[in-house]
Design an enzyme around this catalytic site. Structure first.
Site, PDB file in Angstrom:
ATOM      1  CG  ASP A   1      -2.020   1.029   1.101  1.00  0.00           C
ATOM      2  OD1 ASP A   1      -2.459   1.293  -0.036  1.00  0.00           O
ATOM      3  OD2 ASP A   1      -2.452   1.564   2.131  1.00  0.00           O
TER       4      ASP A   1
ATOM      5  CG  HIS B   1      -4.937  10.718   2.845  1.00  0.00           C
ATOM      6  ND1 HIS B   1      -5.991  10.702   3.719  1.00  0.00           N
ATOM      7  CD2 HIS B   1      -4.041   9.793   3.299  1.00  0.00           C
ATOM      8  CE1 HIS B   1      -5.761   9.799   4.668  1.00  0.00           C
ATOM      9  NE2 HIS B   1      -4.587   9.233   4.434  1.00  0.00           N
TER      10      HIS B   1
ATOM     11  CD  GLU C   1      -6.224   4.791   4.693  1.00  0.00           C
ATOM     12  OE1 GLU C   1      -5.682   5.502   5.554  1.00  0.00           O
ATOM     13  OE2 GLU C   1      -5.597   3.971   3.996  1.00  0.00           O
TER      14      GLU C   1
ATOM     15  CD  GLU D   1      -5.476   2.963  -0.244  1.00  0.00           C
ATOM     16  OE1 GLU D   1      -4.663   2.388  -1.009  1.00  0.00           O
ATOM     17  OE2 GLU D   1      -5.385   2.955   0.996  1.00  0.00           O
TER      18      GLU D   1
ATOM     19  CG  ASP E   1      -5.356  -0.341   3.538  1.00  0.00           C
ATOM     20  OD1 ASP E   1      -5.491  -1.566   3.627  1.00  0.00           O
ATOM     21  OD2 ASP E   1      -4.361   0.263   3.977  1.00  0.00           O
TER      22      ASP E   1
ATOM     23  NE  ARG F   1      -7.780   6.787   9.587  1.00  0.00           N
ATOM     24  CZ  ARG F   1      -7.094   6.770   8.465  1.00  0.00           C
ATOM     25  NH1 ARG F   1      -5.802   6.496   8.474  1.00  0.00           N
ATOM     26  NH2 ARG F   1      -7.689   7.002   7.314  1.00  0.00           N
TER      27      ARG F   1
ATOM     28  CD  GLN G   1      -2.435   4.349  10.807  1.00  0.00           C
ATOM     29  OE1 GLN G   1      -3.616   4.176  10.547  1.00  0.00           O
ATOM     30  NE2 GLN G   1      -1.595   4.879   9.947  1.00  0.00           N
TER      31      GLN G   1
ATOM     32  CE  LYS H   1      -3.440   2.181   7.219  1.00  0.00           C
ATOM     33  NZ  LYS H   1      -4.309   2.970   6.325  1.00  0.00           N
TER      34      LYS H   1
ATOM     35  CB  THR I   1      -7.314  -4.781   2.373  1.00  0.00           C
ATOM     36  OG1 THR I   1      -6.326  -4.298   3.291  1.00  0.00           O
ATOM     37  CG2 THR I   1      -7.290  -3.919   1.116  1.00  0.00           C
TER      38      THR I   1
ATOM     39  CD  GLU J   1      -8.118  13.065   3.988  1.00  0.00           C
ATOM     40  OE1 GLU J   1      -7.699  13.943   3.215  1.00  0.00           O
ATOM     41  OE2 GLU J   1      -8.401  11.903   3.633  1.00  0.00           O
TER      42      GLU J   1
END
Length: 436
Positions: free
Chosen positions: A137, A144, A208, A210, A242, A246, A249, A262, A266, A383
């Site tokens: 990834d 971002h 996320e 992607e 993904d 948070r 992480q 993570k 996925t 975000e």
């Protein structure tokens, strides 16, 4: 590479394909499916049906290189097809297009065995398209990266290497799936106000937005892939979510980066939209700001800069328990575009192999979260809610800082260009279920 298969006047005798926003005859994405009671095999999405490559090969509908490609796609995985040269895939695309075309020379041969080679998609089960050997990834969405970096480093959101290096990390393969449910992960969390960490369910679960790039022919161990050739190693693209824990992480990622935050899930879309189908939607890479350095020579190719980016509209929506209860549709949270990637996909491949890493057919690359530069195009709740400080108010009256149990994330993508037929990626969908 634009040819007769992209002709906007071409229609299919599969009538649904002529009105399908995702799978018209100009798309012809590849995947693995199971007809009712049968084993998995390769297929091509056409409207609301699936063209069975195994059955078509057995019916001798193909010739030459296309027959070779169809045999390679007749098993439960597309890795043997991905390993073929691009001209083999191109031959398959050309003959499938002719077979399914309303005016195709081979149409009569298909219709004589239609019941064997065409299946209603709703009656079939979709599977992962290939055995994924490795998954990497990247972090190529600069907006971002800037938005999240600003939360930690307001005056210098991007670290010095970002403008030089396509930053990435190796992810977990076994937890990649094509949809269904996603179990809320548990792990160590340590909010800033607490002295010691605690173990428990993630409190800040996120998505996320992607793109995923499927690798075709690989390279030998120790032999880099040149930037001029890197694009030819990409078979096609899919959507990729993904999922990110948070709070887990934030505690674990220093100094080595994401791990359990993570690796729990996925989700990708099941159809591979081929590089050939995407040819009309290639665009020039967005110019870098004057203050940014020129990419190093091993990452710079004139053709890739002129046509290595993609004009792919991306959107993400949320369907919550409250919206479901009211019979409401999913609420769109953001709309972005692949043109906002800081690095081209070919640059990601070239960098990945630059140290001699051997990439293999079926490897998967994530682009990183693709956010637009505007507030309506953000690719994550991190975000949108500004790190959880500003909740999002939904039409149902519910609020969200991060995902709650029962929430379903739905990602879609479409390519549009004047003079060409719109093609799409289908859906990348996953619903959150409670932690054990």
């Amino acid at each position: 590479m634009i040819d007769a298969t992209h002709d906007p006047r071409r229609e299919s005798f599969v009538e649904s394909a002529n009105h399908d926003p995702d799978f018209p005859i100009q798309n012809l994405p590849l995947g693995i499916f199971s007809p009712p009671g049968e084993a998995p095999r390769g297929g091509v999405a056409i409207g609301d049906e699936i063209f069975d490559l195994k059955a078509a090969a057995e019916a001798n509908l193909f010739s030459g290189l296309a027959a070779d490609a169809a045999r390679a796609a007749s098993g439960a995985l597309l890795n043997p097809l991905f390993a073929k040269e691009a001209r083999v895939r191109q031959a398959l695309r050309a003959q499938v297009s002719d077979l399914l075309s309303h005016d195709g020379l081979r149409r009569a041969r298909v219709e004589s065995v239609r019941a064997r080679v065409l299946h209603k998609a709703d009656d079939c089960v979709l599977h992962l398209p290939a055995r994924i050997g490795d998954y990497t990834d990247f972090y190529a969405g600069i907006h971002h990266a800037t938005n999240t970096g600003r939360m930690m480093r307001p005056d210098s959101p991007l670290l010095p290497n970002y403008r030089y290096v396509p930053v990435g990390y190796h992810g977990r393969v076994s937890s990649i799936g094509i949809g269904g449910t996603v179990r809320r992960p548990s792990g160590q969390r340590k909010p800033a106000a607490e002295i010691v960490p605690a173990f428990g369910p993630c409190r800040s679960l996120d998505y996320e937005l992607e793109l995923g790039a499927w690798i075709g022919p690989g390279n030998a161990l120790g032999e880099p892939i040149s930037i001029a050739q890197a694009g030819s190693h990409i078979v096609g693209l899919c959507l990729l979510n993904d999922w990110s824990a948070r709070d887990i992480q934030a505690w674990e990622y220093q100094p080595l980066g994401p791990f359990l935050a993570k690796s729990f899930a996925t989700t990708i879309s099941p159809w591979v939209v081929t590089s050939e189908a995407l040819a009309p939607f290639r665009i020039a890479q967005a110019p870098r700001p004057e203050s940014h350095p020129r990419p190093l020579d091993y990452l710079l190719d004139a053709h890739d800069q002129a046509a290595g980016a993609f004009d792919i509209e991306l959107d993400v929506s949320l369907l919550t328990p409250g919206l479901r209860e009211k019979g409401a549709s999913a609420h769109q949270l953001g709309r972005s575009n692949a043109r906002h990637l800081y690095w081209t996909l070919a640059q990601l491949v070239a960098h990945h192999a630059s140290a001699g890493c051997n990439m293999q057919p079926g490897d998967l690359i994530g682009s990183g979260t693709i956010s637009a530069p505007t507030p309506d195009g953000l690719g994550s709740l991190l975000e949108l809610s500004k790190g959880g400080r500003e909740p999002i108010i939904l039409p149902s009256g519910e609020t969200r800082r991060f995902l709650e149990d029962g929430d379903e994330v739905i990602m879609r993508a479409h390519c549009r260009r004047e003079g060409f037929v719109t093609i799409g990626f289908g859906e990348c969908r996953g619903r959150v279920v409670p932690a054990l």
